[in-house]
Design a protein around this motif. Sequence first.
Motif, mmCIF file in Angstrom:
data_model
loop_
_atom_site.group_PDB
_atom_site.id
_atom_site.type_symbol
_atom_site.label_atom_id
_atom_site.label_comp_id
_atom_site.label_asym_id
_atom_site.label_seq_id
_atom_site.Cartn_x
_atom_site.Cartn_y
_atom_site.Cartn_z
ATOM 1 N N ILE A 51 0.839 -1.193 0.000
ATOM 2 C CA ILE A 51 0.000 0.000 0.000
ATOM 3 C C ILE A 51 0.880 1.251 0.000
ATOM 4 O O ILE A 51 0.596 2.216 -0.707
ATOM 5 N N ALA A 52 1.964 1.213 0.783
ATOM 6 C CA ALA A 52 2.871 2.359 0.867
ATOM 7 C C ALA A 52 3.512 2.657 -0.489
ATOM 8 O O ALA A 52 3.642 3.823 -0.876
ATOM 9 N N LEU A 115 1.840 11.314 10.464
ATOM 10 C CA LEU A 115 1.115 11.858 9.319
ATOM 11 C C LEU A 115 1.249 10.949 8.104
ATOM 12 O O LEU A 115 0.258 10.596 7.459
ATOM 13 N N VAL A 116 2.474 10.562 7.789
ATOM 14 C CA VAL A 116 2.699 9.741 6.592
ATOM 15 C C VAL A 116 2.063 8.358 6.765
ATOM 16 O O VAL A 116 1.432 7.845 5.838
ATOM 17 N N LEU A 117 2.183 7.765 7.940
ATOM 18 C CA LEU A 117 1.538 6.466 8.176
ATOM 19 C C LEU A 117 0.025 6.602 8.010
ATOM 20 O O LEU A 117 -0.622 5.759 7.386
ATOM 21 N N ARG A 118 -0.550 7.687 8.547
ATOM 22 C CA ARG A 118 -1.982 7.924 8.415
ATOM 23 C C ARG A 118 -2.371 8.091 6.947
ATOM 24 O O ARG A 118 -3.380 7.531 6.492
ATOM 25 N N LEU A 119 -1.578 8.841 6.175
ATOM 26 C CA LEU A 119 -1.870 9.040 4.757
ATOM 27 C C LEU A 119 -1.823 7.722 3.988
ATOM 28 O O LEU A 119 -2.671 7.460 3.127
ATOM 29 N N ILE A 120 -0.836 6.896 4.305
ATOM 30 C CA ILE A 120 -0.696 5.607 3.624
ATOM 31 C C ILE A 120 -1.910 4.722 3.912
ATOM 32 O O ILE A 120 -2.504 4.138 2.999
ATOM 33 N N ASP A 122 -4.873 5.683 5.018
ATOM 34 C CA ASP A 122 -6.066 6.302 4.411
ATOM 35 C C ASP A 122 -6.156 5.935 2.933
ATOM 36 O O ASP A 122 -7.241 5.644 2.417
ATOM 37 N N PHE A 123 -5.027 5.953 2.256
ATOM 38 C CA PHE A 123 -4.973 5.561 0.855
ATOM 39 C C PHE A 123 -5.453 4.115 0.713
ATOM 40 O O PHE A 123 -6.236 3.791 -0.178
ATOM 41 N N GLY A 124 -5.001 3.244 1.628
ATOM 42 C CA GLY A 124 -5.447 1.846 1.622
ATOM 43 C C GLY A 124 -6.932 1.709 1.902
ATOM 44 O O GLY A 124 -7.593 0.832 1.346
ATOM 45 N N CYS A 125 -7.468 2.585 2.764
ATOM 46 C CA CYS A 125 -8.912 2.550 3.064
ATOM 47 C C CYS A 125 -9.729 2.808 1.803
ATOM 48 O O CYS A 125 -10.751 2.164 1.572
ATOM 49 N N TYR A 128 -8.387 -0.149 -1.081
ATOM 50 C CA TYR A 128 -8.637 -1.569 -0.767
ATOM 51 C C TYR A 128 -9.782 -1.788 0.216
ATOM 52 O O TYR A 128 -9.904 -2.861 0.793
ATOM 53 N N ASN A 129 -10.600 -0.781 0.429
ATOM 54 C CA ASN A 129 -11.769 -0.897 1.299
ATOM 55 C C ASN A 129 -11.425 -1.370 2.708
ATOM 56 O O ASN A 129 -12.132 -2.193 3.297
ATOM 57 N N LEU A 130 -10.329 -0.847 3.258
ATOM 58 C CA LEU A 130 -9.996 -1.157 4.647
ATOM 59 C C LEU A 130 -11.091 -0.594 5.534
ATOM 60 O O LEU A 130 -11.676 0.437 5.233
ATOM 61 N N GLN A 131 -11.344 -1.247 6.647
ATOM 62 C CA GLN A 131 -12.442 -0.835 7.518
ATOM 63 C C GLN A 131 -12.122 0.378 8.376
ATOM 64 O O GLN A 131 -12.986 1.169 8.693
ATOM 65 N N TYR A 132 -10.853 0.504 8.831
ATOM 66 C CA TYR A 132 -10.508 1.654 9.672
ATOM 67 C C TYR A 132 -9.011 1.931 9.615
ATOM 68 O O TYR A 132 -8.235 1.115 9.162
ATOM 69 N N ASN A 133 -8.661 3.119 10.091
ATOM 70 C CA ASN A 133 -7.270 3.528 10.148
ATOM 71 C C ASN A 133 -6.871 3.601 11.628
ATOM 72 O O ASN A 133 -7.413 4.406 12.369
#
Length: 135
Positions: A51-52, A115-120, A122-125, A128-133
């Motif tokens: 994802i990253a 911030l960058v981990l959150r952005l990555i 969020d991009f996956g959400c 790839y329809n991830l359920q939560y961050n």
Amino acid sequence: MYKTDKGLWRQKLTVNGKAKYFSAKTKRDLLIKIAKYQNSPPAKGLPLSRIADEWLEDAEQRLTYNTLKGYRAAYKKIIADWGDTPVQKITPQDVLSWLKKYDHMAQETITNLLLVLRLIIDFGCVRYNLQYNPC
């Protein structure tokens, strides 16, 4: 579904509480785009590194040089620490423990890592329809 002033068809979907807009030249193309998005594979077992990598590829097209320069340093640390970890297995407690590892660094650096981990993720959400961050 509606037609914009520029002649494009547009549809808004809400995914995990966030608005996601789809646009296409024809109504048929728009429906195909939405169907592909909704049928995208779930991210179970998907490593954070994948994802990253996709996030960085997307960010390189949208962000300025200096922003990317700051994000790349955090990106490298994230890949080193979380690379093979399945994204669905990351919990908020894991993130807090990880950030404590960098307590010796400046607060701005720690904020940038989060911030960058959150952005990555969020991009996956969205992708790839991830359920939560967990961030």
